[in-house]
Design an enzyme around this catalytic site. Structure first.
Site, PDB file in Angstrom:
ATOM      1  N   ASP A   9      28.548  13.587   2.335  1.00 59.43           N
ATOM      2  CA  ASP A   9      27.354  12.786   2.088  1.00 59.43           C
ATOM      3  C   ASP A   9      26.521  13.268   0.912  1.00 59.43           C
ATOM      4  OD1 ASP A   9      28.038  11.286   4.304  1.00 59.43           O
ATOM      5  OD2 ASP A   9      26.955  12.613   5.660  1.00 59.43           O
ATOM      6  N   CYS A  10      26.733  14.493   0.483  1.00 57.25           N
ATOM      7  CA  CYS A  10      25.978  14.988  -0.665  1.00 57.25           C
ATOM      8  C   CYS A  10      26.794  16.081  -1.341  1.00 57.25           C
ATOM      9  CB  CYS A  10      24.599  15.520  -0.256  1.00 57.25           C
ATOM     10  SG  CYS A  10      24.662  16.959   0.816  1.00 57.25           S
ATOM     11  N   CYS A  13      28.187  19.238   0.411  1.00 59.26           N
ATOM     12  CA  CYS A  13      29.410  19.155   1.228  1.00 59.26           C
ATOM     13  C   CYS A  13      30.602  19.701   0.454  1.00 59.26           C
ATOM     14  CB  CYS A  13      29.679  17.708   1.639  1.00 59.26           C
ATOM     15  SG  CYS A  13      28.407  16.981   2.703  1.00 59.26           S
ATOM     16  N   CYS A 363      14.259  23.127   4.912  1.00 61.16           N
ATOM     17  CA  CYS A 363      15.623  22.611   4.747  1.00 61.16           C
ATOM     18  C   CYS A 363      15.769  21.952   3.377  1.00 61.16           C
ATOM     19  CB  CYS A 363      15.946  21.584   5.835  1.00 61.16           C
ATOM     20  SG  CYS A 363      16.456  22.325   7.387  1.00 61.16           S
ATOM     21  N   CYS A 365      17.592  19.733   2.076  1.00 65.51           N
ATOM     22  CA  CYS A 365      18.330  18.464   1.989  1.00 65.51           C
ATOM     23  C   CYS A 365      17.851  17.632   0.801  1.00 65.51           C
ATOM     24  CB  CYS A 365      18.150  17.655   3.268  1.00 65.51           C
ATOM     25  SG  CYS A 365      18.650  18.513   4.767  1.00 65.51           S
ATOM     26  N   ASP A 406      29.681   5.626 -37.625  1.00 69.36           N
ATOM     27  CA  ASP A 406      30.733   5.253 -38.561  1.00 69.36           C
ATOM     28  C   ASP A 406      30.476   3.796 -38.942  1.00 69.36           C
ATOM     29  OD1 ASP A 406      33.317   5.277 -39.916  1.00 69.36           O
ATOM     30  OD2 ASP A 406      33.986   4.026 -38.258  1.00 69.36           O
ATOM     31  N   THR A 408      32.987   1.176 -40.417  1.00 57.93           N
ATOM     32  CA  THR A 408      34.014   0.184 -40.124  1.00 57.93           C
ATOM     33  C   THR A 408      34.362   0.165 -38.643  1.00 57.93           C
ATOM     34  OG1 THR A 408      34.926   0.538 -42.326  1.00 57.93           O
ATOM     35  CG2 THR A 408      36.305  -0.631 -40.747  1.00 57.93           C
ATOM     36  N   ASP A 615      35.097   4.668 -33.953  1.00 63.89           N
ATOM     37  CA  ASP A 615      36.154   3.937 -33.262  1.00 63.89           C
ATOM     38  C   ASP A 615      37.558   4.298 -33.725  1.00 63.89           C
ATOM     39  OD1 ASP A 615      36.043   2.688 -35.793  1.00 63.89           O
ATOM     40  OD2 ASP A 615      36.960   0.884 -34.949  1.00 63.89           O
ATOM     41  N   ASP A 701      10.667  16.862   6.349  1.00 65.43           N
ATOM     42  CA  ASP A 701      12.018  17.066   5.821  1.00 65.43           C
ATOM     43  C   ASP A 701      12.794  15.752   5.740  1.00 65.43           C
ATOM     44  OD1 ASP A 701      14.385  18.685   5.083  1.00 65.43           O
ATOM     45  OD2 ASP A 701      15.124  17.953   7.002  1.00 65.43           O
TER      46      ASP A 701
END
Length: 732
Positions: A9-10, A13, A363, A365, A406, A408, A615, A701
Site C-alpha cells: 500500500d505504500c 512495504c 506513527c 504513516c 534542437d 530540426t 529527436d 495519525d
C-alpha cells in the site's frame, strides 16, 4: 523468478519485503515495483533457500504472493491475466483489509452494546475485541522483527495498543485498532488509484483481432498471437489490434488513446497506425509491424512502470529519515514513561498512558506516504503528455531554468515544406509575383523534373504540386548530377533543377533574379532554381524550409512567462537558424557538431538546471548530458531511450506543462511533509502535557494519513500550465 505481490500500500512495504528477502541465503537482485505489485529476484541453484521459503516469508509479512508468468507483454499487469486483475476489480469491502475494517466495526459495535447491557463485564468485552483486532498486526510486527524490520509501524501500534490494554484503557485500545485499520484501508485505496493508469493503458488494446489469410479468409485470433507481417482487418468502430501500416483502405482514426489528440487523423495506404487507436469510418487492412510485447501501448506501459518504480530524491530522503525516525520515537516514548516517575515522582499509569499516546501520534504513516503518493499522482498526470522515466526526472524538470532545443524535428516539423513559388517572364526576367497561372506552370515543371526522385526536397515539391492540384506533365530522359542537379526533358525542353551556385555556372541569372534568391536565403530558406539547359534561361525558383511547429511560438512564450530561458542549438546553417530564432525570439547557436552541443550545454549549466530537447541520434549525447533529457515522441529510438522524458505528442507546449506539473508536485510534497510533521509536532506536545489522549492520537495519525492521500490525489486534476494573457502572434 517473478511474482505478483498483493497488499503493498505504500513505499515502506517495499522496504519490509526487501529487508526480509536480502537476509535469505542465495537470494539476490531483488527488485520490487510498488506501482505494478511485482517482485523479481534471482535465486542461486545450489542455495538452501527454496521457492516455497520465499513465498512463506512474504506471506508471513502479511502480503499475498502468486507466480507471475508474464506471458505476453512486458507489463506485469497483463491484459490477458485474469488472476492478476481480479484483486483490483474487487470493491473495497471485498478486499482483505476491507473485510477486516467491517469485521472490527461489527466487533466494536457489539462490544459497546454488551458493555451497556453488562457494565461490569464491559472491559472484558472490549479486551476481547482488542485482542482479536490487534492479532493480525502483532503477528505481522513479529514476522517483520524476525526478518530484520524491528521498528515497523505495526510494532509501534501493537506496543501502544497492548500497553493501553494493560493499564485498563480497553475502549481506547479498541478504537486505536479500528481507526488504524481504516487508515490502512485508505492507503490501499490510494495505492489502487495510483495503479489505475496502467490498467487503463492495458485495456486500450483489444484482446482479439481479425486475421486475414493468403486466400482472403477471416478468423478471430487473440491479439497477443499476432506476428510481424500478419495482415489484419480493422472495421469501422474497431480498435486497431497492433502497431502496423495500412496496406489497403483509408479512414479517419482517433489516436487520442495513444497521443491524446482529440481530432481524428485521416490516414491512407502507407500510413502508420498504433495499437489502441479507434477506426472511425473506413475499412482498413493493416500489416503488423510489431508484436503485442513491443507495440506502442506496451512500451508506454513498460516506461510508466519503470517510472513509478524509481524513486525521486525527496522520496529517498523521506524513507531514509523514517528509518531513523521510528526507533528514535520509541526511545523518546520510553524516556517519557520512565523519567517522570523516577525523577519527579510522577504517577506510573499517567506517564505510561502519555508515552503510549505519543507512540501512536508519532506513527510515520502520513510522512512515509507524503512523497510517493504525490509522485505517483504526478507521473499519472504526466503520462497524458509524455513518458516521465521516474520520480527523479519529474522532480528535476521543475527546477530547470534553461531549455535548449534542437531545431530540426523539435522546434520544426522535421520535413521541408514549399514556402514560395516564383515564376520569371521570358521577356524581361521581372518577377511575376501576382501571376498565379505562371506560378502553377512553373510548379508543374518543377514537379515534373523532380518526379521519381527520393530526395526530401524533391518529395516536398511533388507533394506541394499534388496538393495544389496542378497537372504534372510527363518527363523523360531523367538523370541526376550527384550532389548538384536533376535533369529531365519536358515538352521537348531540356530542363534542370539545381542550387543557385550550380545554376549560376550553367545559366544566366539577372541581378533581379539574384536579389530574389538572396532575399529568400536570408529568410533561412533553401532555394532551388529551374532553368532551360539549351538557352541557359532561368524559368523560376522554389523556396523550401523546415517550418516551425504550429505550437512553437506558444510553447516558447509559455516558458518565458514561467521564467525559463529558451535556446536553439542546431547543426543547420546560420541564415536558417537566425531566421527561425528571430521568428521565435530565442537565443541561438548554429552549425554545431554533437560535441559542440555538449560543450555549450556544460557552459550554460553554470550551477543551474538545464534541459535538452531533441529527436535525433545526434542529440543523444546532449540528452544524456543535460540534467533532464527530453525526446520528441516521433524521434529516433536512440533519443527516446537516452532521454529522461519522451513527449508523446511532440508538442513544444508540453514542455511548459511538464515544468508546471513538476512544480505543482513539489508544492504538494512540501505541503504533505509540513502538514504531517506539523500535526504530529502539535499533538506530541499536547500529549506530553496531558492535554490530549489516545483517542486524539489515533485521529491525528489516521486523519493525517487520509488528508495527505487526498491532497496527493488533487494532482490528478492538474490541467497544465496557465494560459498566456497575451498569446504571441505567429509570423509565417
Amino acid at each position: 523468478m517473478k511474482y505478483h505481490i498483493e497488499g503493498m500500500d505504500c513505499a515502506s512495504c517495499i522496504g519490509k519485503i526487501e529487508t526480509a528477502l536480502k537476509r535469505m541465503p542465495g537470494v539476490s537482485d531483488v527488485e520490487l515495483n510498488f506501482a505494478t505489485e511485482t517482485l523479481e529476484l534471482s535465486l542461486a541453484p545450489d542455495a538452501p533457500t527454496q521457492a516455497s521459503d520465499i513465498e512463506k516469508t512474504i506471506k508471513s509479512l502479511g502480503f499475498g504472493i502468486s507466480a507471475n508468468t508474464g506471458q505476453q507483454t512486458v507489463s506485469a499487469i497483463d491484459i490477458d491475466s485474469d488472476n492478476q486483475m481480479a484483486p483490483q476489480d474487487k470493491r473495497w469491502w471485498q478486499t482483505q483489509k476491507g473485510k477486516q475494517v467491517v469485521g472490527l466495526g461489527i466487533l466494536m459495535g457489539s462490544a459497546y452494546a454488551l458493555s451497556l447491557l453488562f457494565p461490569a463485564y464491559g472491559i472484558w468485552v472490549f479486551a476481547i475485541a482488542v485482542i482479536v483486532g490487534v492479532f493480525p498486526f502483532a503477528r505481522k510486527a513479529l514476522a517483520l522483527a524476525k526478518t530484520g524490520s524491528f521498528f515497523s509501524i505495526e510494532t509501534l501500534m501493537s506496543v501502544a495498543v497492548l500497553g493501553a490494554l494493560i493499564i485498563g484503557e480497553a475502549e481506547e485500545a479498541a478504537a486505536v485498532v479500528f481507526l488504524f485499520s481504516i487508515g490502512e484501508l485508505f492507503e490501499s485505496i490510494a495505492a489502487d488509484r495510483a495503479r489505475a493508469g496502467i490498467r487503463a493503458l492495458s485495456s486500450l488494446v483489444p484482446k482479439s483481432a481479425i486475421l486475414l489469410d493468403a486466400q482472403g479468409g477471416q478468423r478471430n485470433v487473440p491479439a497477443t498471437s499476432l506476428q510481424v507481417n500478419d495482415l489484419v482487418l480493422v472495421r469501422p468502430g474497431d480498435r486497431v489490434s497492433a502497431d502496423g501500416s495500412i496496406v489497403q483502405g483509408a479512414s479517419s482514426l482517433d489516436d487520442s488513446p495513444v497521443t491524446g489528440e482529440s481530432v481524428p487523423v485521416a490516414k491512407t495506404m502507407g500510413d502508420n497506425v498504433f495499437a489502441g487507436s479507434i477506426n472511425i469510418d473506413g475499412v482498413l487492412q493493416v500489416r503488423v509491424e510489431k508484436t503485442a510485447a513491443d507495440n506502442t501501448i506496451s512500451r508506454i506501459i513498460e516506461l510508466v512502470e519503470q517510472a513509478q518504480a524509481s524513486k525521486a530524491p525527496t522520496a529517498r530522503f523521506i524513507e531514509k529519515f523514517s528509518r531513523y525516525y521510528t526507533p528514535a520515537v520509541m526511545a523518546i516514548a520510553a524516556l517519557i514513561i520512565i523519567i517522570p516517575p523516577l525523577a519527579m515522582g510522577g504517577d506510573w499509569s499517567t506517564w505510561l498512558y502519555r508515552g503510549l499516546a505519543l507512540l501512536l501520534i508519532a506513527c510515520p504513516c502520513a510522512l512515509v506516504l507524503s512523497t510517493p503518493a504525490a509522485i505517483a499522482s504526478g507521473l499519472a498526470v504526466g503520462a497524458r503528455r509524455g513518458l516521465i522515466k521516474g520520480g527523479s526526472a519529474l522532480e528535476t524538470i521543475g527546477q530547470v531554468k534553461t531549455v535548449a532545443f534542437d531545431k530540426t524535428g523539435t522546434l520544426t516539423e522535421g520535413k521541408p515544406r514549399v514556402t514560395d513559388v516564383v515564376a520569371f517572364t521570358q521577356e524581361d526576367s521581372s518577377i511575376q509575383g501576382q501571376n498565379s497561372q505562371g506560378q502553377d506552370e512553373i510548379l508543374a515543371l518543377f514537379a515534373s523534373v523532380e518526379t521519381g526522385s527520393s530526395h526530401p526536397l524533391a518529395e516536398a515539391i511533388v507533394s506541394h504540386a499534388e496538393a495544389a492540384k496542378v497537372v504534372i506533365p510527363v518527363a523523360s530522359k531523367a538523370s541526376a548530377t550527384a550532389g548538384k542537379a536533376v535533369h529531365a526533358t519536358v515538352a521537348e525542353r531540356a530542363l534542370a533543377i539545381g542550387s543557385p551556385v550550380y545554376a549560376a555556372d550553367e545559366a544566366l541569372i539577372s541581378s533581379t533574379q539574384q536579389a530574389q534568391i538572396e532575399a529568400l536565403q536570408n529568410e533561412g530558406k533553401t532555394v532551388s532554381v529551374l532553368f532551360d539547359e539549351q538557352n541557359r534561361e532561368v524559368l523560376g525558383l522554389i523556396a523550401l524550409r523546415d517550418e516551425l511547429r504550429d505550437d512553437a511560438h506558444e510553447g516558447v512564450a509559455q516558458l518565458k512567462a514561467m521564467g525559463v530561458r529558451s535556446v536553439m542549438l542546431t547543426g543547420d546553417n546560420r541564415l536558417t537558424a537566425q531566421a527561425l530564432a528571430s521568428n521565435l525570439d530565442v537565443e541561438w547557436e548554429a552549425e554545431l557538431l554533437p560535441e559542440d552541443k555538449l560543450r555549450l550545454l556544460n557552459e550554460m549549466k553554470n550551477n543551474r538546471k538545464i534541459a535538452m530537447v531533441g529527436d535525433g541520434i545526434n542529440d543523444a549525447p546532449a540528452l544524456a548530458t543535460a540534467d533532464v533529457g527530453i525526446a520528441m515522441g516521433g524521434g529516433t529510438d536512440v533519443a527516446i531511450e537516452t532521454a529522461d522524458i519522451a513527449l508523446l505528442k511532440s508538442r513544444v507546449t508540453d514542455m511548459a506543462h511538464l515544468i508546471a506539473l513538476s512544480r505543482a508536485t513539489m508544492r504538494n510534497i512540501h505541503q504533505n511533509v509540513i502538514f504531517a510533521l506539523g500535526l504530529k509536532g502539535v499533538f506530541l506536545i499536547t500529549t506530553v502535557f496531558g492535554i490530549t489522549g489516545l483517542w486524539i492520537a489515533v485521529l491525528a495519525d489516521a486523519g493525517a494519513t487520509v488528508l495527505v492521500t487526498l491532497n496527493a490525489l488533487r494532482l490528478l486534476r492538474f490541467k497544465g500550465a496557465p494560459p498566456l494573457v497575451n498569446p504571441p502572434k505567429v509570423v509565417k
